[in-house]
Design a protein around this motif. Structure first.
Motif, PDB file in Angstrom:
ATOM      1  N   LYS A  16       0.773  -1.035  -0.509  1.00  0.00           N
ATOM      2  CA  LYS A  16      -0.339  -0.363  -0.485  1.00  0.00           C
ATOM      3  C   LYS A  16       0.909   1.664  -0.275  1.00  0.00           C
ATOM      4  CE  LYS A  16      -3.844   2.076   2.425  1.00  0.00           C
ATOM      5  NZ  LYS A  16      -4.390   2.440   4.327  1.00  0.00           N
ATOM      6  N   ALA A  17       1.844   1.176   0.859  1.00  0.00           N
ATOM      7  CA  ALA A  17       3.216   2.101   0.721  1.00  0.00           C
ATOM      8  C   ALA A  17       2.926   2.345  -0.497  1.00  0.00           C
ATOM      9  CB  ALA A  17       4.009   1.860   1.839  1.00  0.00           C
ATOM     10  N   HIS A  18       3.191   1.624  -0.995  1.00  0.00           N
ATOM     11  CA  HIS A  18       4.443   1.546  -2.400  1.00  0.00           C
ATOM     12  C   HIS A  18       3.570   2.360  -3.397  1.00  0.00           C
ATOM     13  CE1 HIS A  18       8.474  -0.372  -3.003  1.00  0.00           C
ATOM     14  NE2 HIS A  18       8.462  -0.602  -2.010  1.00  0.00           N
ATOM     15  N   GLU A  19       2.100   2.070  -3.426  1.00  0.00           N
ATOM     16  CA  GLU A  19       1.054   2.604  -3.983  1.00  0.00           C
ATOM     17  C   GLU A  19       0.825   3.600  -4.145  1.00  0.00           C
ATOM     18  OE1 GLU A  19      -2.156  -0.341  -3.745  1.00  0.00           O
ATOM     19  OE2 GLU A  19      -0.637  -2.193  -3.858  1.00  0.00           O
ATOM     20  N   GLU A  20       0.579   4.140  -3.213  1.00  0.00           N
ATOM     21  CA  GLU A  20       0.236   5.773  -2.530  1.00  0.00           C
ATOM     22  C   GLU A  20       1.552   6.476  -2.808  1.00  0.00           C
ATOM     23  OE1 GLU A  20      -0.488   5.636   1.798  1.00  0.00           O
ATOM     24  OE2 GLU A  20      -2.235   4.470   1.683  1.00  0.00           O
ATOM     25  N   ALA A  22       3.049   6.050  -5.300  1.00  0.00           N
ATOM     26  CA  ALA A  22       3.247   5.919  -6.948  1.00  0.00           C
ATOM     27  C   ALA A  22       1.968   6.978  -7.365  1.00  0.00           C
ATOM     28  CB  ALA A  22       3.418   4.355  -7.877  1.00  0.00           C
ATOM     29  N   ALA A  23       1.106   6.595  -6.589  1.00  0.00           N
ATOM     30  CA  ALA A  23       0.085   7.442  -7.122  1.00  0.00           C
ATOM     31  C   ALA A  23       0.246   8.379  -6.860  1.00  0.00           C
ATOM     32  CB  ALA A  23      -1.313   7.400  -5.919  1.00  0.00           C
ATOM     33  N   ALA A  24       0.612   9.272  -5.924  1.00  0.00           N
ATOM     34  CA  ALA A  24       1.516  10.679  -5.792  1.00  0.00           C
ATOM     35  C   ALA A  24       2.691  11.303  -6.579  1.00  0.00           C
ATOM     36  CB  ALA A  24       1.582  11.169  -4.111  1.00  0.00           C
ATOM     37  N   ASP A  25       2.891  10.376  -7.584  1.00  0.00           N
ATOM     38  CA  ASP A  25       4.916  11.231  -7.528  1.00  0.00           C
ATOM     39  C   ASP A  25       3.949  11.845  -8.787  1.00  0.00           C
ATOM     40  OD1 ASP A  25       7.171  11.237  -9.117  1.00  0.00           O
ATOM     41  OD2 ASP A  25       6.950   9.161  -9.450  1.00  0.00           O
ATOM     42  N   PRO A  26       4.411  13.829  -8.943  1.00  0.00           N
ATOM     43  CA  PRO A  26       4.043  13.714  -9.822  1.00  0.00           C
ATOM     44  C   PRO A  26       4.224  13.562 -11.552  1.00  0.00           C
ATOM     45  CG  PRO A  26       5.427  14.963  -8.493  1.00  0.00           C
ATOM     46  CD  PRO A  26       5.096  13.457  -8.191  1.00  0.00           C
ATOM     47  N   GLU A  27       5.473  13.052 -11.865  1.00  0.00           N
ATOM     48  CA  GLU A  27       6.209  12.505 -12.856  1.00  0.00           C
ATOM     49  C   GLU A  27       6.034  11.527 -13.481  1.00  0.00           C
ATOM     50  OE1 GLU A  27      10.315  12.880 -12.558  1.00  0.00           O
ATOM     51  OE2 GLU A  27      10.489  15.273 -12.407  1.00  0.00           O
ATOM     52  N   ALA A  55      -4.051   6.604 -16.322  1.00  0.00           N
ATOM     53  CA  ALA A  55      -2.702   7.000 -15.328  1.00  0.00           C
ATOM     54  C   ALA A  55      -2.287   5.964 -15.186  1.00  0.00           C
ATOM     55  CB  ALA A  55      -3.185   7.039 -14.088  1.00  0.00           C
ATOM     56  N   PRO A  56      -0.542   5.274 -14.999  1.00  0.00           N
ATOM     57  CA  PRO A  56      -0.462   4.207 -14.772  1.00  0.00           C
ATOM     58  C   PRO A  56      -0.666   3.982 -13.881  1.00  0.00           C
ATOM     59  CG  PRO A  56       1.628   5.687 -15.264  1.00  0.00           C
ATOM     60  CD  PRO A  56       0.004   6.533 -15.587  1.00  0.00           C
ATOM     61  N   GLU A  57      -1.724   2.611 -12.701  1.00  0.00           N
ATOM     62  CA  GLU A  57      -1.890   1.937 -12.255  1.00  0.00           C
ATOM     63  C   GLU A  57      -1.112   0.338 -11.607  1.00  0.00           C
ATOM     64  OE1 GLU A  57      -5.332   2.467 -11.330  1.00  0.00           O
ATOM     65  OE2 GLU A  57      -5.527   4.668 -11.363  1.00  0.00           O
ATOM     66  N   PHE A  58      -0.045   0.017 -10.640  1.00  0.00           N
ATOM     67  CA  PHE A  58       0.106  -1.223 -11.001  1.00  0.00           C
ATOM     68  C   PHE A  58       0.191  -1.627  -8.995  1.00  0.00           C
ATOM     69  CE2 PHE A  58       2.978   1.081 -14.178  1.00  0.00           C
ATOM     70  CZ  PHE A  58       2.832  -0.421 -15.669  1.00  0.00           C
ATOM     71  N   PRO A  59      -0.220  -2.908  -8.467  1.00  0.00           N
ATOM     72  CA  PRO A  59      -0.410  -3.361  -7.459  1.00  0.00           C
ATOM     73  C   PRO A  59       0.855  -3.305  -7.035  1.00  0.00           C
ATOM     74  CG  PRO A  59      -0.475  -4.981  -8.953  1.00  0.00           C
ATOM     75  CD  PRO A  59      -0.546  -3.278  -9.853  1.00  0.00           C
ATOM     76  N   GLY A  60       0.766  -2.637  -5.524  1.00  0.00           N
ATOM     77  CA  GLY A  60       2.429  -2.605  -5.193  1.00  0.00           C
ATOM     78  C   GLY A  60       3.942  -3.583  -4.765  1.00  0.00           C
ATOM     79  N   ARG A  61       2.624  -4.900  -5.341  1.00  0.00           N
ATOM     80  CA  ARG A  61       4.094  -6.039  -5.769  1.00  0.00           C
ATOM     81  C   ARG A  61       4.655  -5.645  -6.549  1.00  0.00           C
ATOM     82  NH1 ARG A  61       4.043 -10.661  -8.565  1.00  0.00           N
ATOM     83  NH2 ARG A  61       2.258 -10.638  -9.736  1.00  0.00           N
TER      84      ARG A  61
END
Length: 352
Positions: A16-20, A22-27, A55-61
């Motif tokens: 979840k930390a990785h996903e959050e 990535a979602a907040a990354d402006p780049e 938007a590129p979305e990937f699970p944390g794994r």
């Protein structure tokens, strides 16, 4: 006494930390269409990606898998140097390769000498990590057949990387690592001018296109479509959820690598501004599922949503912003007198 069972899985929290993050990354959107993508089989996906429509979305794994691949590069470089290979421009010093307006990438490294089969020959270095299944296929078939997108990427890098005097580096060293058991695979790849030029021309055509190219398949259940992050936009709702300059009908990529906004007659839109757009954003007609009606003016398109004509542009009592339409298209009802009153008297806006 037994230890209490954890209320939350540590693995799930890490993912979840990785996903959050990535979602907040402006780049999270690339500024350019990358060379690593030019061998992708679907031109429409490349167009949607370049236009920041999905938007590129990937699970944390999977994000952790990507991180492992990035971390592996440092170890590969160390191993190559240990056997006498002179590799430079790695890590944070990677060479940027420009292939044309809005096209480019970064090379994993430049080998100046030391490759056993050609000790004095310069090579482009390309590093990849693979699962056991993918690695076995690579060993059996070679990179061109097993992973054509990687092969095209190297061709584009060789085409765009020049030596003093103007000659190209015409060899690449592909080094793959199996993540399951640390097996290594290496292959020297020869420059193919025709293949490189074809891939780059394809990318240039995609970048310059006002409308998305045809789908790779009209069958939504086609295996390549089912695996695509743009599946819903392409075959389902056909509505982008991304509001930025590149999903706006007023923006155009220019031949100098910049973007132009026709609405504000401005060239060279800064990339930071592109990521959020402005209040005058109008949805690109190919990124919505609705028919168009007669526009209010040249800056304000009208879409027919649920049989009603909805004006799209800078919001006022009668015009709905792109963010409102994307958040809740069914609520954007220009005939709703109560809604119109809230919008006019209290500057109310539709939300999800």
């Amino acid at each position: 006494m037994e230890l209490p069972k954890p209320q939350h899985s540590i693995a799930a929290l890490i993912d979840k930390a990785h996903e959050e993050r990535a979602a907040a990354d402006p780049e999270r959107f690339r500024e350019h269409l990358g060379a690593s993508l030019l061998g992708h089989p679907c031109a429409r996906w490349l167009w949607l990606s370049f236009r920041w429509a999905v938007a590129p979305e990937f699970p944390g794994r999977i994000l952790r898998v990507f991180r492992r691949g990035q971390n592996e590069e440092e170890q590969i470089v160390s191993d190559l140097r240990a056997i006498g290979i002179d590799i430079r421009e790695t890590g944070d010093r990677q060479r940027r390769v420009v292939l044309g307006p809005h096209l480019g990438g970064s090379v994993d490294g430049i080998i100046h000498s030391g490759v056993p089969e050609a000790p004095t020959k310069k090579h482009i270095a390309e590093f990849k990590t693979h699962s056991a299944k993918s690695f076995d296929k690579l060993e059996k078939e070679g990179v061109r057949k097993a992973h054509p997108q990687h092969w095209v990427q190297m061709q584009c890098y060789m085409h765009g990387t020049h030596l003093p005097g103007g000659d190209r580096i015409d060899r690449a060293l592909y080094l793959a690592v199996c993540k399951d058991d640390d097996r290594l695979y290496t292959e020297r790849v020869e420059y193919d001018k025709q293949a490189a030029e074809k891939a780059i021309k394809r990318g240039q055509d995609i970048v310059a296109a006002d409308c998305p190219p045809p789908r790779i398949s009209e069958d939504a259940s086609w295996w390549q479509c089912k695996m695509c992050q743009a599946h819903d936009l392409c075959h389902g709702s056909r509505l982008t959820l991304e509001i930025n300059c590149r999903t706006c009908a007023h923006s155009t990529p220019l031949n100098d690598g910049q973007w132009r906004c026709e609405r504000h007659a401005a060239d060279g839109i800064p990339v930071e501004y592109q990521r959020t757009g402005c209040e005058s954003h109008a949805l690109h007609p190919d990124l919505v599922p609705w028919q168009m009606a007669k526009p209010v003016d040249e800056w304000t398109p009208v879409f027919v949503i649920n049989g009603k004509k909805v004006a799209n542009g800078e919001a006022d009592a009668h015009i709905f912003s792109s963010r409102e339409i994307v958040a809740n298209p069914d609520a954007c009802d220009p005939e709703d007198e109560e809604l119109r009153g809230l919008r006019e008297g209290m500057e109310g806006r539709v939300v999800g």
